[in-house]
Design a protein around this motif. Structure first.
Motif, PDB file in Angstrom:
ATOM      1  N   ARG A  19       0.945  -1.296   0.035  1.00 20.73           N
ATOM      2  CA  ARG A  19       0.008   0.145   0.097  1.00 20.73           C
ATOM      3  C   ARG A  19       0.846   1.370   0.116  1.00 20.73           C
ATOM      4  N   THR A  20       0.464   2.360  -0.588  1.00 26.50           N
ATOM      5  CA  THR A  20       1.205   3.249  -0.897  1.00 26.50           C
ATOM      6  C   THR A  20       1.415   4.409   0.560  1.00 26.50           C
ATOM      7  N   VAL A  21       2.313   4.937   0.907  1.00 23.47           N
ATOM      8  CA  VAL A  21       2.359   5.695   2.103  1.00 23.47           C
ATOM      9  C   VAL A  21       1.839   7.031   1.587  1.00 23.47           C
ATOM     10  N   LEU A  22       0.847   7.646   2.673  1.00 22.03           N
ATOM     11  CA  LEU A  22       0.362   8.734   2.214  1.00 22.03           C
ATOM     12  C   LEU A  22       1.487   9.993   2.646  1.00 22.03           C
ATOM     13  N   MET A  23       1.602  10.916   1.739  1.00 24.22           N
ATOM     14  CA  MET A  23       2.686  12.135   1.894  1.00 24.22           C
ATOM     15  C   MET A  23       2.265  13.288   1.967  1.00 24.22           C
ATOM     16  N   ARG A  24       2.901  13.970   2.748  1.00 20.88           N
ATOM     17  CA  ARG A  24       2.476  15.590   2.876  1.00 20.88           C
ATOM     18  C   ARG A  24       3.635  16.222   1.823  1.00 20.88           C
ATOM     19  N   ARG A  25       3.454  17.353   1.422  1.00 21.73           N
ATOM     20  CA  ARG A  25       4.276  18.118   0.454  1.00 21.73           C
ATOM     21  C   ARG A  25       5.684  18.144   1.174  1.00 21.73           C
ATOM     22  N   THR A  26       5.615  18.229   2.352  1.00 23.89           N
ATOM     23  CA  THR A  26       6.979  18.456   3.145  1.00 23.89           C
ATOM     24  C   THR A  26       7.882  17.227   3.093  1.00 23.89           C
ATOM     25  N   ASP A  27       7.299  16.046   3.006  1.00 22.71           N
ATOM     26  CA  ASP A  27       7.734  14.682   2.961  1.00 22.71           C
ATOM     27  C   ASP A  27       8.602  14.324   1.742  1.00 22.71           C
ATOM     28  N   VAL A  28       8.268  14.892   0.561  1.00 25.90           N
ATOM     29  CA  VAL A  28       8.621  14.577  -0.583  1.00 25.90           C
ATOM     30  C   VAL A  28       9.898  14.924  -1.071  1.00 25.90           C
ATOM     31  N   ILE A  29      10.627  13.935  -1.725  1.00 26.31           N
ATOM     32  CA  ILE A  29      12.004  14.235  -2.418  1.00 26.31           C
ATOM     33  C   ILE A  29      11.973  13.680  -3.819  1.00 26.31           C
ATOM     34  N   VAL A  30      12.424  14.210  -4.845  1.00 24.47           N
ATOM     35  CA  VAL A  30      12.116  13.817  -6.159  1.00 24.47           C
ATOM     36  C   VAL A  30      13.118  12.858  -6.542  1.00 24.47           C
ATOM     37  N   LEU A  31      13.122  11.907  -7.585  1.00 27.68           N
ATOM     38  CA  LEU A  31      13.705  10.853  -7.936  1.00 27.68           C
ATOM     39  C   LEU A  31      15.390  11.186  -8.038  1.00 27.68           C
ATOM     40  N   LYS A  32      15.547  12.233  -8.639  1.00 30.61           N
ATOM     41  CA  LYS A  32      16.867  13.030  -9.219  1.00 30.61           C
ATOM     42  C   LYS A  32      17.643  13.155  -7.815  1.00 30.61           C
ATOM     43  N   GLU A  33      17.023  13.615  -6.900  1.00 27.71           N
ATOM     44  CA  GLU A  33      17.776  14.112  -5.489  1.00 27.71           C
ATOM     45  C   GLU A  33      18.064  12.551  -4.871  1.00 27.71           C
ATOM     46  N   LEU A  64       8.390  11.479 -10.305  1.00 30.91           N
ATOM     47  CA  LEU A  64       8.212  10.428  -9.249  1.00 30.91           C
ATOM     48  C   LEU A  64       8.577  11.221  -7.892  1.00 30.91           C
ATOM     49  N   GLU A  65       7.308  11.259  -7.004  1.00 33.02           N
ATOM     50  CA  GLU A  65       7.707  11.982  -5.714  1.00 33.02           C
ATOM     51  C   GLU A  65       7.842  10.721  -4.577  1.00 33.02           C
ATOM     52  N   ILE A  66       8.903  10.874  -3.700  1.00 41.34           N
ATOM     53  CA  ILE A  66       9.390   9.634  -2.848  1.00 41.34           C
ATOM     54  C   ILE A  66       9.076  10.487  -1.369  1.00 41.34           C
ATOM     55  N   SER A  67       8.580   9.434  -0.730  1.00 37.22           N
ATOM     56  CA  SER A  67       8.506   9.870   0.682  1.00 37.22           C
ATOM     57  C   SER A  67       9.940   9.801   1.399  1.00 37.22           C
ATOM     58  N   TRP A  68      10.421  10.924   1.886  1.00 34.75           N
ATOM     59  CA  TRP A  68      11.945  10.768   2.429  1.00 34.75           C
ATOM     60  C   TRP A  68      11.732  10.329   3.689  1.00 34.75           C
ATOM     61  N   PRO A  69      11.168  10.439   4.595  1.00 35.83           N
ATOM     62  CA  PRO A  69      11.104   9.792   6.013  1.00 35.83           C
ATOM     63  C   PRO A  69      10.645   8.278   5.766  1.00 35.83           C
ATOM     64  N   ALA A  70       9.678   7.755   4.620  1.00 32.73           N
ATOM     65  CA  ALA A  70       9.628   6.415   4.498  1.00 32.73           C
ATOM     66  C   ALA A  70      10.986   5.849   3.863  1.00 32.73           C
ATOM     67  N   TRP A  71      11.623   6.364   3.058  1.00 29.53           N
ATOM     68  CA  TRP A  71      12.937   5.979   2.570  1.00 29.53           C
ATOM     69  C   TRP A  71      13.806   5.712   3.668  1.00 29.53           C
ATOM     70  N   LEU A  72      13.842   6.402   4.455  1.00 31.25           N
ATOM     71  CA  LEU A  72      15.074   6.400   5.753  1.00 31.25           C
ATOM     72  C   LEU A  72      14.476   5.048   6.725  1.00 31.25           C
ATOM     73  N   MET A  73      13.059   4.704   6.897  1.00 32.85           N
ATOM     74  CA  MET A  73      12.531   3.902   7.510  1.00 32.85           C
ATOM     75  C   MET A  73      13.095   2.531   6.786  1.00 32.85           C
ATOM     76  N   LEU A  74      13.023   2.574   5.449  1.00 33.17           N
ATOM     77  CA  LEU A  74      13.153   1.272   4.539  1.00 33.17           C
ATOM     78  C   LEU A  74      14.878   0.988   4.730  1.00 33.17           C
ATOM     79  N   GLN A  75      15.466   2.115   4.450  1.00 35.62           N
ATOM     80  CA  GLN A  75      16.748   2.136   4.508  1.00 35.62           C
ATOM     81  C   GLN A  75      17.594   1.441   5.711  1.00 35.62           C
TER      82      GLN A  75
END
Length: 106
Positions: A19-33, A64-75
């Motif tokens: 299931r997709t994580v719901l994100m706020r605008r402040t959570d988003v990091i773009v793929l290139k970053e 593609l908008e990625i949840s930065w907090p979710a990425w850290l959790m996964l990492q």
């Protein structure tokens, strides 16, 4: 470079998409970053994000908008924290350290 993921954490075609994580605008990091920060290729990151449901794309050819907090959790392999985030429990004290690390407000 050492892998952030164990063999079991790597995306598999046979696995069901999370299931997709719901994100706020402040959570988003773009793929290139994220490519720049991690050293992974965009193709690898797209697969990981799709597998774990930590990104969104409104329509084809949109960013593609990625949840930065979710990425850290996964990492960090913290699937419990990722499930709390999926449930929308952003104010849970267990998640606070990830939001602080990501530099985003709860």
């Amino acid at each position: 470079m050492t892998s952030l993921f164990t063999e079991n954490d790597l995306p598999r075609k046979s696995r069901k998409q999370a299931r997709t994580v719901l994100m706020r605008r402040t959570d988003v990091i773009v793929l290139k970053e994220l490519v720049f920060r991690t050293g992974y290729s965009s193709k690898q990151l797209r697969g990981i994000c799709r597998e774990y449901g930590i990104a969104r794309q409104i329509r084809p050819n949109s960013p593609l908008e990625i949840s930065w907090p979710a990425w850290l959790m996964l990492q960090h392999g913290d699937h419990e924290a990722l499930e709390l985030l999926r449930e929308g429990r952003r104010d849970d004290p267990y998640l606070a350290r990830y939001f602080r690390e990501a530099g985003v407000p709860v």
